[in-house]
Design a protein around this motif. Structure first.
Motif, PDB file in Angstrom:
ATOM      1  N   GLU A  19      16.015  23.697 -17.959  1.00 38.19           N
ATOM      2  CA  GLU A  19      17.041  24.351 -17.148  1.00 38.19           C
ATOM      3  C   GLU A  19      18.073  23.344 -16.643  1.00 38.19           C
ATOM      4  O   GLU A  19      19.277  23.642 -16.605  1.00 38.19           O
ATOM      5  N   ALA A  20      17.608  22.158 -16.264  1.00 44.50           N
ATOM      6  CA  ALA A  20      18.537  21.140 -15.777  1.00 44.50           C
ATOM      7  C   ALA A  20      19.454  20.657 -16.892  1.00 44.50           C
ATOM      8  O   ALA A  20      20.666  20.495 -16.691  1.00 44.50           O
ATOM      9  N   LEU A  21      18.896  20.415 -18.071  1.00 44.59           N
ATOM     10  CA  LEU A  21      19.722  19.948 -19.189  1.00 44.59           C
ATOM     11  C   LEU A  21      20.737  21.005 -19.609  1.00 44.59           C
ATOM     12  O   LEU A  21      21.888  20.671 -19.943  1.00 44.59           O
ATOM     13  N   MET A  22      20.340  22.248 -19.570  1.00 49.12           N
ATOM     14  CA  MET A  22      21.278  23.327 -19.893  1.00 49.12           C
ATOM     15  C   MET A  22      22.414  23.375 -18.873  1.00 49.12           C
ATOM     16  O   MET A  22      23.570  23.627 -19.221  1.00 49.12           O
ATOM     17  N   PHE A  23      22.088  23.122 -17.619  1.00 52.32           N
ATOM     18  CA  PHE A  23      23.104  23.077 -16.563  1.00 52.32           C
ATOM     19  C   PHE A  23      24.135  21.992 -16.863  1.00 52.32           C
ATOM     20  O   PHE A  23      25.347  22.223 -16.777  1.00 52.32           O
ATOM     21  N   THR A  67       0.831  -1.202   0.000  1.00 50.41           N
ATOM     22  CA  THR A  67       0.000   0.000   0.000  1.00 50.41           C
ATOM     23  C   THR A  67       0.868   1.256   0.000  1.00 50.41           C
ATOM     24  O   THR A  67       0.603   2.220  -0.724  1.00 50.41           O
ATOM     25  N   THR A  68       1.927   1.227   0.799  1.00 44.38           N
ATOM     26  CA  THR A  68       2.851   2.369   0.822  1.00 44.38           C
ATOM     27  C   THR A  68       3.665   2.435  -0.464  1.00 44.38           C
ATOM     28  O   THR A  68       3.823   3.495  -1.069  1.00 44.38           O
ATOM     29  N   TRP A  69       4.186   1.292  -0.896  1.00 39.10           N
ATOM     30  CA  TRP A  69       5.015   1.240  -2.096  1.00 39.10           C
ATOM     31  C   TRP A  69       4.274   1.769  -3.317  1.00 39.10           C
ATOM     32  O   TRP A  69       4.844   2.486  -4.139  1.00 39.10           O
ATOM     33  N   ARG A  70       3.012   1.430  -3.450  1.00 42.67           N
ATOM     34  CA  ARG A  70       2.230   1.808  -4.626  1.00 42.67           C
ATOM     35  C   ARG A  70       2.036   3.321  -4.755  1.00 42.67           C
ATOM     36  O   ARG A  70       1.706   3.813  -5.841  1.00 42.67           O
ATOM     37  N   LYS A  71       2.248   4.057  -3.700  1.00 40.91           N
ATOM     38  CA  LYS A  71       2.154   5.517  -3.786  1.00 40.91           C
ATOM     39  C   LYS A  71       3.199   6.079  -4.741  1.00 40.91           C
ATOM     40  O   LYS A  71       3.059   7.209  -5.223  1.00 40.91           O
ATOM     41  N   PHE A  72       4.233   5.289  -5.014  1.00 39.30           N
ATOM     42  CA  PHE A  72       5.360   5.769  -5.822  1.00 39.30           C
ATOM     43  C   PHE A  72       5.398   5.118  -7.210  1.00 39.30           C
ATOM     44  O   PHE A  72       6.420   5.198  -7.896  1.00 39.30           O
ATOM     45  N   ASP A  73       4.307   4.520  -7.633  1.00 41.74           N
ATOM     46  CA  ASP A  73       4.296   3.805  -8.909  1.00 41.74           C
ATOM     47  C   ASP A  73       4.676   4.682 -10.097  1.00 41.74           C
ATOM     48  O   ASP A  73       5.291   4.210 -11.054  1.00 41.74           O
ATOM     49  N   ASN A  74       4.319   5.950 -10.072  1.00 41.99           N
ATOM     50  CA  ASN A  74       4.570   6.836 -11.221  1.00 41.99           C
ATOM     51  C   ASN A  74       5.785   7.738 -11.021  1.00 41.99           C
ATOM     52  O   ASN A  74       5.968   8.697 -11.771  1.00 41.99           O
ATOM     53  N   PHE A  75       6.599   7.430 -10.028  1.00 44.70           N
ATOM     54  CA  PHE A  75       7.761   8.271  -9.736  1.00 44.70           C
ATOM     55  C   PHE A  75       8.965   7.836 -10.566  1.00 44.70           C
ATOM     56  O   PHE A  75       9.305   6.659 -10.619  1.00 44.70           O
ATOM     57  N   SER A  76       9.616   8.801 -11.174  1.00 39.50           N
ATOM     58  CA  SER A  76      10.894   8.560 -11.839  1.00 39.50           C
ATOM     59  C   SER A  76      12.021   8.642 -10.819  1.00 39.50           C
ATOM     60  O   SER A  76      11.833   9.087  -9.686  1.00 39.50           O
ATOM     61  N   MET A  77      13.201   8.213 -11.238  1.00 46.79           N
ATOM     62  CA  MET A  77      14.433   8.534 -10.540  1.00 46.79           C
ATOM     63  C   MET A  77      15.221   9.437 -11.467  1.00 46.79           C
ATOM     64  O   MET A  77      15.353   9.144 -12.661  1.00 46.79           O
ATOM     65  N   ASP A  78      15.730  10.542 -10.957  1.00 51.33           N
ATOM     66  CA  ASP A  78      16.409  11.472 -11.864  1.00 51.33           C
ATOM     67  C   ASP A  78      17.479  12.265 -11.139  1.00 51.33           C
ATOM     68  O   ASP A  78      17.472  12.377  -9.908  1.00 51.33           O
ATOM     69  N   THR A  79      18.392  12.806 -11.927  1.00 54.01           N
ATOM     70  CA  THR A  79      19.360  13.777 -11.413  1.00 54.01           C
ATOM     71  C   THR A  79      19.094  15.164 -11.987  1.00 54.01           C
ATOM     72  O   THR A  79      19.927  16.058 -11.854  1.00 54.01           O
ATOM     73  N   LEU A  80      17.939  15.334 -12.607  1.00 57.22           N
ATOM     74  CA  LEU A  80      17.557  16.637 -13.135  1.00 57.22           C
ATOM     75  C   LEU A  80      17.080  17.570 -12.030  1.00 57.22           C
ATOM     76  O   LEU A  80      17.391  18.768 -12.020  1.00 57.22           O
ATOM     77  N   THR A  81      16.299  17.009 -11.105  1.00 46.18           N
ATOM     78  CA  THR A  81      15.663  17.840 -10.087  1.00 46.18           C
ATOM     79  C   THR A  81      16.687  18.586  -9.251  1.00 46.18           C
ATOM     80  O   THR A  81      16.538  19.778  -8.971  1.00 46.18           O
ATOM     81  N   LYS A  82      17.754  17.886  -8.834  1.00 42.62           N
ATOM     82  CA  LYS A  82      18.723  18.574  -7.988  1.00 42.62           C
ATOM     83  C   LYS A  82      19.480  19.661  -8.761  1.00 42.62           C
ATOM     84  O   LYS A  82      19.830  20.697  -8.188  1.00 42.62           O
ATOM     85  N   ALA A  83      19.726  19.438 -10.053  1.00 39.76           N
ATOM     86  CA  ALA A  83      20.386  20.467 -10.863  1.00 39.76           C
ATOM     87  C   ALA A  83      19.486  21.687 -11.012  1.00 39.76           C
ATOM     88  O   ALA A  83      19.932  22.833 -10.901  1.00 39.76           O
ATOM     89  N   TRP A  84      18.211  21.438 -11.265  1.00 43.91           N
ATOM     90  CA  TRP A  84      17.247  22.541 -11.386  1.00 43.91           C
ATOM     91  C   TRP A  84      17.140  23.318 -10.076  1.00 43.91           C
ATOM     92  O   TRP A  84      17.184  24.558 -10.075  1.00 43.91           O
ATOM     93  N   TYR A  85      17.032  22.613  -8.956  1.00 47.79           N
ATOM     94  CA  TYR A  85      16.840  23.301  -7.666  1.00 47.79           C
ATOM     95  C   TYR A  85      18.108  24.043  -7.256  1.00 47.79           C
ATOM     96  O   TYR A  85      18.042  25.140  -6.694  1.00 47.79           O
ATOM     97  N   TYR A  86      19.261  23.469  -7.555  1.00 50.59           N
ATOM     98  CA  TYR A  86      20.526  24.145  -7.260  1.00 50.59           C
ATOM     99  C   TYR A  86      20.610  25.484  -7.995  1.00 50.59           C
ATOM    100  O   TYR A  86      20.989  26.508  -7.425  1.00 50.59           O
ATOM    101  N   GLN A  87      20.230  25.478  -9.259  1.00 50.30           N
ATOM    102  CA  GLN A  87      20.251  26.731 -10.020  1.00 50.30           C
ATOM    103  C   GLN A  87      19.227  27.727  -9.497  1.00 50.30           C
ATOM    104  O   GLN A  87      19.449  28.933  -9.499  1.00 50.30           O
ATOM    105  N   ARG A  88      18.119  27.179  -9.038  1.00 51.63           N
ATOM    106  CA  ARG A  88      17.026  28.046  -8.599  1.00 51.63           C
ATOM    107  C   ARG A  88      17.373  28.810  -7.325  1.00 51.63           C
ATOM    108  O   ARG A  88      17.046  30.002  -7.200  1.00 51.63           O
TER     109      ARG A  88
END
Length: 254
Positions: free
Chosen positions: A243-247, A9-30
């Protein structure tokens, strides 16, 4: 043995979640600095921009959800504080059985890792990892996973199953958020025919790993093209992706 309904039940909450290194690059720039986001902030970013995060983000969020749902769980990891760091979560069911929960590597299901459980260490198991059968070899302080690919290739991974103290885990998480490899990465579980496959963007190429083999996407050359493709696969906000890809492009030039 599959995970209990409570764990799933808990695991299924994340069924549509990706794993990425884009988010941290975007937030760092932000914001101009890098640190591990708390779950409240990750939820805010998910709602506003559709993003997820790297293996530390996903593990911390999953731990919080297990806690909220009344389940026992703890973090594990190896090579913490280095570029090769990888983390996951062990969830413990009502009978005390331990299950590996690895959103960072985009597992389909939590998998039983207890040596004392019914012996299935010689079996090649389907339905746990996209585009591969897995074999679980439990040891006292670690578990080895063998991955059997459709092309006959066999790879392996070792998970240290001792709990990582939360304070050490957060220190490693902050270190990870400050570490930027030159190549961006996105992975997501995705339906394919009557099965689940694994789509990956890395080294400026993308492909789909299926139970029938690897299907290469046609090459792209511009950030705008990659933004559109990644958005179509993940639902991430296009400006965040761009923004992340440009970074990362700028890192490669420096």
């Amino acid at each position: 043995m599959f995970a209990s309904k409570s764990i799933l039940t808990t695991w299924r909450k994340f069924d549509n979640f990706s794993m990425d290194t884009l988010t941290k690059a975007w937030y760092y720039q932000r914001i101009g600095q890098a640190f591990q986001r708390n779950v409240s902030l990750m939820k805010e970013h998910r709602e506003q921009f559709g993003v997820a995060g790297n293996c530390f983000d996903l593990a911390i969020w999953l731990l919080e959800e297990f806690k909220s749902d009344g389940m026992k769980a703890y973090p594990i990891g190896h090579e913490l504080g280095t570029e090769a760091a990888h983390v996951a979560v062990i969830a413990v069911d009502e009978e005390g059985h331990r299950f590996l929960c690895d959103l960072g590597d985009q597992w389909l299901e939590p998998i039983l890792i207890d040596k004392s459980a019914p012996d299935y260490s010689n079996e090649k198991l389907a339905g746990f990892f996209p585009a591969a059968h897995v074999q679980v070899i439990p040891k006292p302080e670690h578990v080895e996973i063998l991955y059997f690919r459709p092309n006959g290739k066999v790879s392996n991974q070792r998970y240290i199953t001792n709990p990582v103290p939360l304070s050490d885990f957060i220190i490693a998480a902050n270190s990870s958020q400050k570490t930027f490899k030159q190549e961006p990465l996105v992975e997501i579980r995705t339906p394919h025919q009557d099965d689940m496959a694994h789509w990956e963007f890395g080294h400026w190429r993308s492909f789909l790993s299926t139970n029938q083999g690897v299907i290469e996407d046609h090459p792209l050359s511009t950030i705008e093209e990659w933004t559109e493709r990644i958005h179509a696969k993940t639902g991430y906000n296009g400006q965040v992706i761009r923004e992340a890809l440009m970074f990362y492009r700028q890192m490669q030039k420096s």
